[in-house]
Design a protein around this motif. Structure first.
Motif, mmCIF file in Angstrom:
data_model
loop_
_atom_site.group_PDB
_atom_site.id
_atom_site.type_symbol
_atom_site.label_atom_id
_atom_site.label_comp_id
_atom_site.label_asym_id
_atom_site.label_seq_id
_atom_site.Cartn_x
_atom_site.Cartn_y
_atom_site.Cartn_z
ATOM 1 N N GLY A 1 0.818 -1.211 0.000
ATOM 2 C CA GLY A 1 0.000 0.000 0.000
ATOM 3 C C GLY A 1 0.850 1.258 0.000
ATOM 4 N N LYS A 2 0.163 2.415 -0.047
ATOM 5 C CA LYS A 2 0.886 3.670 -0.086
ATOM 6 C C LYS A 2 0.948 4.246 1.320
ATOM 7 C CE LYS A 2 0.956 8.010 -2.620
ATOM 8 N NZ LYS A 2 1.066 8.850 -1.442
ATOM 9 N N PHE A 3 1.987 3.900 2.051
ATOM 10 C CA PHE A 3 2.109 4.353 3.434
ATOM 11 C C PHE A 3 3.170 5.426 3.547
ATOM 12 C CE2 PHE A 3 4.836 0.918 2.478
ATOM 13 C CZ PHE A 3 6.043 1.225 3.062
ATOM 14 N N LEU A 4 3.964 5.588 2.491
ATOM 15 C CA LEU A 4 5.072 6.539 2.580
ATOM 16 C C LEU A 4 4.675 7.914 2.083
ATOM 17 C CD1 LEU A 4 8.077 4.362 1.625
ATOM 18 C CD2 LEU A 4 7.808 5.738 3.660
ATOM 19 N N LYS A 5 3.759 8.526 2.776
ATOM 20 C CA LYS A 5 3.352 9.863 2.354
ATOM 21 C C LYS A 5 4.410 10.871 2.765
ATOM 22 C CE LYS A 5 -1.577 9.059 2.467
ATOM 23 N NZ LYS A 5 -1.584 7.677 3.006
ATOM 24 N N PRO A 6 4.472 11.997 2.054
ATOM 25 C CA PRO A 6 5.381 13.066 2.477
ATOM 26 C C PRO A 6 5.085 13.468 3.913
ATOM 27 C CG PRO A 6 4.545 13.516 0.298
ATOM 28 C CD PRO A 6 3.834 12.286 0.771
ATOM 29 N N GLY A 7 6.143 13.718 4.682
ATOM 30 C CA GLY A 7 5.951 14.076 6.081
ATOM 31 C C GLY A 7 6.203 12.904 7.017
ATOM 32 N N LYS A 8 6.307 11.691 6.447
ATOM 33 C CA LYS A 8 6.566 10.506 7.267
ATOM 34 C C LYS A 8 8.027 10.506 7.723
ATOM 35 C CE LYS A 8 4.389 6.816 8.147
ATOM 36 N NZ LYS A 8 3.644 6.683 9.414
ATOM 37 N N VAL A 9 8.239 10.259 9.001
ATOM 38 C CA VAL A 9 9.613 10.173 9.502
ATOM 39 C C VAL A 9 10.141 8.762 9.254
ATOM 40 C CG1 VAL A 9 11.097 10.299 11.530
ATOM 41 C CG2 VAL A 9 9.255 11.942 11.249
ATOM 42 N N VAL A 10 11.354 8.674 8.709
ATOM 43 C CA VAL A 10 11.963 7.379 8.426
ATOM 44 C C VAL A 10 13.352 7.313 9.054
ATOM 45 C CG1 VAL A 10 10.727 7.108 6.248
ATOM 46 C CG2 VAL A 10 12.960 8.198 6.255
ATOM 47 N N VAL A 11 13.854 6.103 9.221
ATOM 48 C CA VAL A 11 15.220 5.918 9.701
ATOM 49 C C VAL A 11 16.018 5.321 8.554
ATOM 50 C CG1 VAL A 11 16.700 4.725 11.335
ATOM 51 C CG2 VAL A 11 14.483 5.566 12.066
#
Length: 130
Positions: free
Chosen positions: A1-11
């Motif tokens: 699915g599309k979970f990586l929307k802009p604004g998502k914090v990632v490591v």
């Protein structure tokens, strides 16, 4: 699915910024241009601000509140999304076009730095800046 929307914090998991936190500025789920895999343009914290105590003067506080940012394009496999989001608007500051030219890139990093530091000073999103 599309979970990586802009604004998502990632490591970030691999490379020089491994273990650093970043925020997704723009995502390309189905690849784009010469990158045929899912990837994202991210802006993150290369050097986090230091701890501040009551005893420190304003000059020292200012110095310790500095943040060194980074901006890079990264494969989905090389970062891990977190449950956190960061609502800083970097859309206009960070773009693929600007990322291509060295001089503009430097200017872009300065802008990102400003935005991150402003946010850090408000005391919001503490975790992102640790």
């Amino acid at each position: 699915g599309k979970f990586l929307k802009p604004g998502k914090v990632v490591v970030v998991l691999n490379g020089r910024q491994a273990g650093k936190k970043a925020v997704v500025v723009k995502n390309y789920d189905d690849g784009h241009g010469n990158k045929s895999y899912g990837h994202a343009l991210i802006a993150g914290v290369d050097r986090a601000p230091l701890k501040i105590t009551k005893a420190m003067g304003p000059k020292r506080v200012a110095k310790r509140s500095r943040i060194k940012p980074f901006v890079k394009v990264i494969n989905y496999n090389h970062f891990m999304p977190t449950r956190y989001a960061l609502d800083i608007d970097l859309k206009s500051t960070v773009t693929m076009e600007i990322n291509k030219d060295a001089a503009q890139r430097r200017k872009m990093r300065v802008e990102v730095k400003k935005k991150f530091e402003e946010r850090f000073k408000t005391g919001k999103n503490r975790w992102f800046f640790q």
